[in-house]
Design a protein around this motif. Structure first.
Motif, PDB file in Angstrom:
ATOM      1  N   LEU A  66       0.761  -1.206   0.496  1.00 48.93           N
ATOM      2  CA  LEU A  66      -0.196  -0.168   0.188  1.00 48.93           C
ATOM      3  C   LEU A  66       0.559   0.941   0.066  1.00 48.93           C
ATOM      4  CD1 LEU A  66      -2.652  -1.754   1.209  1.00 48.93           C
ATOM      5  CD2 LEU A  66      -3.365  -0.153   1.751  1.00 48.93           C
TER       6      LEU A  66
ATOM      7  N   PHE B  73     -15.563  -5.563   0.261  1.00 50.32           N
ATOM      8  CA  PHE B  73     -14.648  -4.643   1.507  1.00 50.32           C
ATOM      9  C   PHE B  73     -14.619  -5.500   2.603  1.00 50.32           C
ATOM     10  CE2 PHE B  73     -13.252  -1.023  -1.108  1.00 50.32           C
ATOM     11  CZ  PHE B  73     -12.014  -0.861  -0.853  1.00 50.32           C
ATOM     12  N   SER B 214      -0.878  -9.050   2.196  1.00 59.06           N
ATOM     13  CA  SER B 214      -1.089  -8.294   1.254  1.00 59.06           C
ATOM     14  C   SER B 214      -1.018  -8.784   0.166  1.00 59.06           C
ATOM     15  CB  SER B 214      -0.579  -6.789   1.057  1.00 59.06           C
ATOM     16  OG  SER B 214       0.704  -6.711   1.780  1.00 59.06           O
ATOM     17  N   ALA B 225      -5.924  -6.755  -0.458  1.00 59.02           N
ATOM     18  CA  ALA B 225      -5.191  -5.098  -1.632  1.00 59.02           C
ATOM     19  C   ALA B 225      -5.988  -5.262  -3.076  1.00 59.02           C
ATOM     20  CB  ALA B 225      -3.660  -5.773  -1.776  1.00 59.02           C
ATOM     21  N   THR B 227      -8.824  -6.945  -3.530  1.00 54.95           N
ATOM     22  CA  THR B 227     -10.227  -5.929  -3.139  1.00 54.95           C
ATOM     23  C   THR B 227      -9.974  -4.885  -3.497  1.00 54.95           C
ATOM     24  OG1 THR B 227     -10.518  -7.407  -1.691  1.00 54.95           O
ATOM     25  CG2 THR B 227     -12.152  -5.784  -1.693  1.00 54.95           C
ATOM     26  N   ILE B 228      -9.467  -3.697  -3.315  1.00 56.44           N
ATOM     27  CA  ILE B 228      -8.890  -2.750  -4.314  1.00 56.44           C
ATOM     28  C   ILE B 228      -8.825  -2.638  -5.820  1.00 56.44           C
ATOM     29  CG2 ILE B 228      -7.659  -0.370  -4.103  1.00 56.44           C
ATOM     30  CD1 ILE B 228      -6.548  -1.424  -1.042  1.00 56.44           C
ATOM     31  N   ASN B 231     -12.707  -3.531  -7.500  1.00 60.20           N
ATOM     32  CA  ASN B 231     -13.561  -2.824  -7.403  1.00 60.20           C
ATOM     33  C   ASN B 231     -12.947  -1.656  -8.593  1.00 60.20           C
ATOM     34  OD1 ASN B 231     -15.555  -3.242  -5.368  1.00 60.20           O
ATOM     35  ND2 ASN B 231     -13.859  -3.237  -3.720  1.00 60.20           N
ATOM     36  N   ARG B 232     -11.372  -1.092  -8.817  1.00 63.26           N
ATOM     37  CA  ARG B 232     -10.632  -0.609  -9.707  1.00 63.26           C
ATOM     38  C   ARG B 232     -11.369  -0.742 -10.714  1.00 63.26           C
ATOM     39  NH1 ARG B 232      -5.242   0.312 -11.409  1.00 63.26           N
ATOM     40  NH2 ARG B 232      -5.630  -1.471 -12.082  1.00 63.26           N
ATOM     41  N   MET B 240     -10.101   5.365  -8.443  1.00 62.21           N
ATOM     42  CA  MET B 240      -8.869   4.511  -7.325  1.00 62.21           C
ATOM     43  C   MET B 240      -8.325   5.108  -5.924  1.00 62.21           C
ATOM     44  SD  MET B 240      -6.549   2.051  -7.427  1.00 62.21           S
ATOM     45  CE  MET B 240      -5.161   1.343  -7.008  1.00 62.21           C
ATOM     46  N   LEU B 243     -10.633   3.940  -3.176  1.00 62.19           N
ATOM     47  CA  LEU B 243     -10.948   2.505  -2.532  1.00 62.19           C
ATOM     48  C   LEU B 243      -9.106   2.639  -2.288  1.00 62.19           C
ATOM     49  CD1 LEU B 243     -11.760   1.673  -6.875  1.00 62.19           C
ATOM     50  CD2 LEU B 243     -13.591   0.983  -4.346  1.00 62.19           C
ATOM     51  N   PHE B 244      -8.438   3.501  -2.392  1.00 61.69           N
ATOM     52  CA  PHE B 244      -7.195   3.177  -1.746  1.00 61.69           C
ATOM     53  C   PHE B 244      -7.198   3.115  -0.621  1.00 61.69           C
ATOM     54  CE2 PHE B 244      -3.038   5.681  -0.768  1.00 61.69           C
ATOM     55  CZ  PHE B 244      -2.891   4.245  -0.214  1.00 61.69           C
ATOM     56  N   GLY B 247      -9.348   1.138   1.846  1.00 65.58           N
ATOM     57  CA  GLY B 247      -8.031   0.545   2.376  1.00 65.58           C
ATOM     58  C   GLY B 247      -7.362   0.984   3.212  1.00 65.58           C
TER      59      GLY B 247
END
Lengths: 216, 306
Positions: A66, B73, B214, B225, B227-228, B231-232, B240, B243-244, B247
């Protein structure tokens, strides 16, 4: 079988060099930032202490994936047109620096309180106590945990491969697709190249650790 | 508030100066974040001339109203926890095996365990997960679990070994003297003490494990991760940042909770058991630094042996 090894070698060596570059540059960066953060954490100014604590807590509790995502996504919006490679360097530096700071702090932990008290009692100020008495003693003990941080960094550089940096892991990923018959060989080859970096570092850390224990 | 032996208790002048420095520091930090906020909020012009609304524009956050996003999520978080829990249990188990092998009476066992351990410890977790996935065709969930368990197990094993090594030799000798076999002495006398002593380090490692789930993203395991990313792909890259942010907050909550638990346990079981042996690894991450913090209630000399 051997063909696969020969075939992937040029890409692997390029990736290996890239991994070493990531390690060296972000290692130096993380060391500088980490020392700064560690200093802030023991400084007399409360706001600096607080900032350092929050910085450490946040970065240590976010996955590297991240952090790199942040670099690849948010920094460009902030108006930089950096390539993925410098962005990965920034991400790895930021992610590693709190671990460096903690390693330094754990070294400070090893210095008996009496040392600092003695320095203070003969009239030394903050800067003198730290630089002349605590730091020289802590430095020795800091080296092994610091090397461990750099070993972790070596392994973490592989995550940069996901973000389009042509380092060893990305080359490995490509190689497994190009050589489906000798996947195991190609993977072990990559593992070996990582071990070439991490095992010697680990041996050095172990040797220094033994020496420090004897000296104390 | 911890007093430090590194500097005097501040007098009125120093306090004023430090106050000014603090205010300037806060202003700088706030200004930086404000600048970041403004830059993110400003509309952007694309390469092809189209104008994109700013990052905090409501049109970029409207997916938050969709229950599907939250459900996805939620599932991602559950998957992350599911992987972390099983991998953590396995990692502790593998760690025990490693430490047992490394302290074996037989040189061959010690040697082989040592080589495996170096191998596992020296390569990236990402490569390990990938290795299990491709070589053992284990499926995404189990390759993540085994990759993480092996890697973290090696580190836990080394911690346990250090713990056993730092025990006074009399412990083992006393066990042998009352007729326990070496294995029993290890299992009933040395290991339990080493485990409790190393619990803070083991828990800290499990926080790392939780973060590293992750990386199972690489084998398409649908954790947080991923999932982000999913979804994107579904809603488009304009979401983005949104969603980021979701997360990031979930990861922070999960990991900070885990770290807090680890620290709590460390405070309760660490210092009292970690006797003043030279090798006893001190816990990292507990507030204050010993050299510079005046001994408070939790920091006195270790209790005498019970």
């Amino acid at each position: 079988m051997i063909d696969a090894i020969i075939d992937v070698s040029p890409a692997y060596f390029a990736g290996f060099v890239m991994t070493l570059q990531l390690l060296a540059i972000s290692g130096v960066g993380a060391f500088v930032v980490g020392v700064l953060i560690a200093t802030m954490r023991i400084s007399p100014v409360p706001s600096l202490r607080m900032f350092a604590t929050v910085y450490t807590e946040v970065l240590r509790n976010v996955p590297l994936l991240l952090v790199l995502m942040f670099c690849a996504l948010v920094i460009p919006i902030l108006g930089s047109d950096l390539d993925y490679y410098p962005l990965a360097l920034i991400g790895l530096t930021a992610y590693t620096s709190p671990f460096v700071a903690e390693a330094i702090r754990s070294g400070f932990n090893g210095v008996p309180v009496g040392q600092a008290e003695a320095a203070r009692s003969v009239g030394m100020g903050f800067a003198q106590t730290v630089t002349l008495v605590v730091l020289p003693q802590a430095a020795r003990m800091v080296v092994p945990p610091l090397i461990n941080v750099f070993i972790a960094l070596t392994k973490n550089t592989s995550v940069a491969g996901i973000f389009f940096v042509d380092e060893l892991f990305k080359q490995t990923d490509a190689a497994t697709r190009d050589h489906p018959d000798s996947v195991i060989l190609v993977l072990i080859y990559a593992a070996f190249l990582y071990l070439v970096i991490t095992v010697p570092l680990g041996l050095i850390a172990g040797a220094i650790e033994k020496k420090v224990v004897v000296m104390r | 508030m911890s007093l430090s032996v590194l500097y005097d208790a501040p007098g009125p002048k120093t306090r004023r100066r430090s106050m000014i420095a603090s205010i300037i520091g806060v202003i700088l930090i706030v200004a930086f974040f404000f600048w970041m906020y403004l830059t993110l909020a400003a509309p952007r012009v694309n390469a092809n001339g189209a104008i994109q609304p700013g990052t905090f524009d409501p049109s970029r956050w409207d997916i938050l109203a969709l229950p599907d996003v939250w459900i996805s999520f939620g599932i991602g978080t559950l998957n992350t926890l599911r992987m972390a829990a099983v991998a953590a249990a396995l990692a502790v188990l593998i760690g025990i095996l490693f430490s047992f092998g490394r302290t074996s009476r037989f040189a061959a066992v010690r040697g082989i365990t040592g080589v495996i351990l170096e191998f596992v410890r020296g390569i990236p977790v990402l490569l390990m997960i990938f290795f299990v996935f491709l070589v053992f065709a284990a499926g995404s969930y189990w390759s993540g679990v085994f990759g993480l368990a092996l890697y973290n197990g090696a580190i836990i094993g080394e911690a346990l070994r250090a713990g056993v090594k730092s025990l006074p030799r009399g412990q083992r000798e006393a066990g042998l003297a009352v007729g326990l076999t070496p294995i029993k002495a290890w299992a009933f006398i040395e290991f339990p003490q080493a485990f409790r002593q190393m619990l803070p380090i083991i828990l800290a490692q499990l926080v790392v494990l939780l973060k590293d789930t992750s990386l199972a993203f690489i084998v398409s395991y649908p954790e947080l991760a991923r999932t982000i990313g999913n979804n994107r792909n579904f809603f488009g890259s304009r979401y983005m940042f949104t969603l980021f942010a979701i997360g990031l907050v979930i990861y922070l909550v999960l990991n900070l909770t885990m770290s807090w638990i680890a620290r709590f346990v460390a405070r309760r079981s660490g210092p009292r058991l970690g006797k003043a042996l030279p090798n006893t690894p001190r816990q990292i991450g507990v507030d204050g630094t010993r050299a510079i913090t005046l001994p408070g209630p939790g920091y006195g000399p270790p209790d005498p042996p019970h």
